[in-house]
Design an enzyme around this catalytic site. Structure first.
Site, PDB file in Angstrom:
ATOM      1  N   GLU A   3       0.793  -1.230   0.000  1.00 16.85           N
ATOM      2  CA  GLU A   3       0.000   0.000   0.000  1.00 16.85           C
ATOM      3  C   GLU A   3       0.828   1.284   0.000  1.00 16.85           C
ATOM      4  O   GLU A   3       0.562   2.209   0.767  1.00 16.85           O
ATOM      5  CB  GLU A   3      -0.973  -0.013   1.192  1.00 16.85           C
ATOM      6  CG  GLU A   3      -1.883  -1.234   1.159  1.00 16.85           C
ATOM      7  CD  GLU A   3      -2.858  -1.310   2.333  1.00 16.85           C
ATOM      8  OE1 GLU A   3      -2.756  -0.495   3.262  1.00 16.85           O
ATOM      9  OE2 GLU A   3      -3.729  -2.199   2.300  1.00 16.85           O
ATOM     10  N   ASN A  39       2.179  -5.211  -3.073  1.00 20.57           N
ATOM     11  CA  ASN A  39       0.780  -5.559  -2.795  1.00 20.57           C
ATOM     12  C   ASN A  39      -0.033  -4.291  -2.526  1.00 20.57           C
ATOM     13  O   ASN A  39       0.430  -3.386  -1.827  1.00 20.57           O
ATOM     14  CB  ASN A  39       0.772  -6.454  -1.535  1.00 20.57           C
ATOM     15  CG  ASN A  39      -0.536  -7.162  -1.280  1.00 20.57           C
ATOM     16  OD1 ASN A  39      -1.051  -7.853  -2.154  1.00 20.57           O
ATOM     17  ND2 ASN A  39      -1.066  -7.014  -0.079  1.00 20.57           N
ATOM     18  N   HIS A  89     -10.248  -6.704  -2.061  1.00 18.74           N
ATOM     19  CA  HIS A  89     -11.289  -6.526  -1.045  1.00 18.74           C
ATOM     20  C   HIS A  89     -12.483  -5.891  -1.752  1.00 18.74           C
ATOM     21  O   HIS A  89     -12.573  -4.673  -1.884  1.00 18.74           O
ATOM     22  CB  HIS A  89     -10.801  -5.624   0.093  1.00 18.74           C
ATOM     23  CG  HIS A  89      -9.727  -6.249   0.929  1.00 18.74           C
ATOM     24  ND1 HIS A  89      -9.971  -7.339   1.749  1.00 18.74           N
ATOM     25  CD2 HIS A  89      -8.415  -5.969   1.066  1.00 18.74           C
ATOM     26  CE1 HIS A  89      -8.844  -7.685   2.360  1.00 18.74           C
ATOM     27  NE2 HIS A  89      -7.891  -6.874   1.958  1.00 18.74           N
ATOM     28  N   GLU A  98      -5.950 -11.025  -1.152  1.00 16.37           N
ATOM     29  CA  GLU A  98      -6.742 -10.809   0.079  1.00 16.37           C
ATOM     30  C   GLU A  98      -8.229 -10.764  -0.238  1.00 16.37           C
ATOM     31  O   GLU A  98      -8.950  -9.880   0.222  1.00 16.37           O
ATOM     32  CB  GLU A  98      -6.330  -9.495   0.763  1.00 16.37           C
ATOM     33  CG  GLU A  98      -4.848  -9.378   1.046  1.00 16.37           C
ATOM     34  CD  GLU A  98      -4.463  -8.140   1.847  1.00 16.37           C
ATOM     35  OE1 GLU A  98      -5.349  -7.466   2.416  1.00 16.37           O
ATOM     36  OE2 GLU A  98      -3.252  -7.852   1.913  1.00 16.37           O
ATOM     37  N   ASP A 139     -12.092 -10.840  -0.457  1.00 16.38           N
ATOM     38  CA  ASP A 139     -13.367 -11.049   0.230  1.00 16.38           C
ATOM     39  C   ASP A 139     -14.423 -10.234  -0.499  1.00 16.38           C
ATOM     40  O   ASP A 139     -14.108  -9.268  -1.187  1.00 16.38           O
ATOM     41  CB  ASP A 139     -13.313 -10.746   1.738  1.00 16.38           C
ATOM     42  CG  ASP A 139     -12.551  -9.486   2.116  1.00 16.38           C
ATOM     43  OD1 ASP A 139     -12.323  -8.627   1.240  1.00 16.38           O
ATOM     44  OD2 ASP A 139     -12.194  -9.343   3.308  1.00 16.38           O
TER      45      ASP A 139
HETATM   46  C1  XIL Z   1      -6.295  -6.358   8.315  1.00 16.13           C
HETATM   47  C2  XIL Z   1      -6.591  -7.531   9.233  1.00 16.13           C
HETATM   48  O1  XIL Z   1      -7.462  -8.408   8.568  1.00 16.13           O
HETATM   49  C3  XIL Z   1      -7.224  -7.053  10.518  1.00 16.13           C
HETATM   50  O2  XIL Z   1      -7.363  -8.131  11.430  1.00 16.13           O
HETATM   51  C4  XIL Z   1      -6.373  -5.945  11.145  1.00 16.13           C
HETATM   52  O3  XIL Z   1      -7.042  -5.402  12.268  1.00 16.13           O
HETATM   53  C5  XIL Z   1      -6.099  -4.835  10.143  1.00 16.13           C
HETATM   54  O4  XIL Z   1      -5.517  -5.392   8.979  1.00 16.13           O
HETATM   55  N1  XIL Z   1      -4.999  -4.717   3.675  1.00 16.13           N
HETATM   56  C6  XIL Z   1      -3.972  -5.490   4.150  1.00 16.13           C
HETATM   57  C7  XIL Z   1      -4.205  -6.362   5.334  1.00 16.13           C
HETATM   58  O5  XIL Z   1      -2.905  -5.549   3.520  1.00 16.13           O
HETATM   59  O6  XIL Z   1      -3.044  -6.497   6.114  1.00 16.13           O
HETATM   60  C8  XIL Z   1      -5.335  -5.858   6.182  1.00 16.13           C
HETATM   61  O7  XIL Z   1      -5.572  -6.826   7.200  1.00 16.13           O
HETATM   62  C9  XIL Z   1      -6.557  -5.615   5.340  1.00 16.13           C
HETATM   63  C10 XIL Z   1      -6.289  -4.588   4.291  1.00 16.13           C
END
Ligand code: XIL
Length: 323
Positions: free
Chosen positions: A133, A173, A209, A238, A240
């Site tokens: 990020e 990422n 996400h 990641e 969802d």
């Molecule tokens: C999130 C986790 O899922 C949570 O448990 C934590 O509180 C915050 O981070 N992008 C990312 C991940 O790269 O590391 C994040 O994970 C979600 C967004």
């Protein structure tokens, strides 16, 4: 007994990796959790345990217990292990404050961190998110402690440091860059610049996400292809799939399943072979606990429901892997 293959078997048969982000406490306390993780997935990543904050309880100590638990679980179950994450601006330790350091000291601090953490897992972690990020939503460089002190150099340095001690594939990422848009354009340009400078970057992780508005799968495929044309591997890291809490569709499970299917299909079509979901089952999703996300988004974004039962999304992913 049925002959229906598990998701993991379907993935293995298609040379595909389907993964889940793992919480070590749930591994230790809930047999259904680890059984589902090891039977249904062939890839894992620690959801939080490898972040700098959880890893470094005090200035002079590392605590690798939770991270080791997840990496060991992956090893024992013959899974692909993604390491997440070496350099990020969030979830830093509370004791760490940038104003305690000169810029040179910050650079040394980061080098030591990358060397220690990536070096420890040499041969055991298959892919690392080296930098997470670094780009803001408008495509400018995100104003983080690292960028503020070290400028864009910190990215090339971080990849080089990781490469010095690790045999893993090294990824950049980010979120919100899944399809062609302003942010993914900027990441494309950034990675091209870094590659031109010889930074040892192997791939790009698209977080996926899909929490409210879902990206267009055709645009996702086109985006994957352009990064591949830069010589980079692309993974979905990641995933969802949720909806705006105040405006969900009438049939959320079906819409969710279709989006999972479309993304797996787009990924496979483009030659991407790894999709990691951000949790094992709905009860462990970060959307229920993170900030105000539970007000903003629906809270059941994964392939298994709260009782570990398979959802329509599970069947859709399996179907997309067998097509
Ligand atoms: C999130 C986790 O899922 C949570 O448990 C934590 O509180 C915050 O981070 N992008 C990312 C991940 O790269 O590391 C994040 O994970 C979600 C967004």
């Amino acid at each position: 007994m049925t002959d229906e293959p598990t998701l993991r078997e379907a993935a293995d048969d298609s040379d595909f990796r389907i993964g889940a982000a793992i919480d070590p406490d749930a591994l230790r306390s809930d047999p259904s959790y680890w059984r589902t993780a090891s039977n249904e997935f062939n890839a894992v990543t620690p959801e939080n345990a490898l972040k700098m904050g959880p890893l470094r309880p005090s200035r002079d100590t590392y605590d690798f217990g939770d991270a080791d638990a997840v990496v060991d679980f992956g090893d024992r179950n013959d899974m692909y292990v993604r390491g997440h994450v070496l350099v990020w601006h969030n979830q830093k330790p509370d004791w760490f404050q940038a104003w305690d350091y000169t810029d040179d000291q910050l650079r040394e601090f980061l080098r030591e961190h990358v060397h220690t953490v990536a070096g420890r897992y040499h041969g055991r972690i298959d892919a690392w998110d080296v930098v997470n990020e670094a780009v803001a939503d408008d495509g400018s460089m995100r104003d983080t402690v690292w960028y503020d002190a070290l400028g864009e150099d910190y990215l090339a340095d971080a990849f080089r440091w990781a490469d010095e001690v690790s045999d893993a594939d090294l990824y950049y990422n980010d979120y919100g860059a899944d399809a062609i848009n302003e942010k993914s354009d900027a990441i494309y340009d950034l990675l091209e610049r870094l590659l031109d400078r010889g930074a040892p970057i192997d791939g790009v992780g698209l977080q996926m996400h899909a929490l409210g508005d879902h990206p267009d799968p055709d645009s996702v495929a086109e985006n994957i292809r352009r990064f591949q044309d830069l010589g980079l591997d692309v993974q979905i890291t990641e995933m969802d799939v949720a909806f705006h809490a105040d405006d969900p569709p009438a049939n959320p499970d079906k819409v969710q399943a279709e989006f999972y299917r479309d993304v797996i299909a787009a990924c496979r079509d483009a030659g991407c072979d790894t999709v990691v979901t951000w949790g094992v089952h709905d009860a462990s999703t970060w959307l229920r606990t993170f900030r105000d996300f539970s007000d903003r988004f629906t809270g059941d974004p994964l392939l298994f429901d709260d009782r570990y039962d398979e959802k329509p999304a599970y069947d859709a992913v399996k179907g997309a892997l067998r097509d």
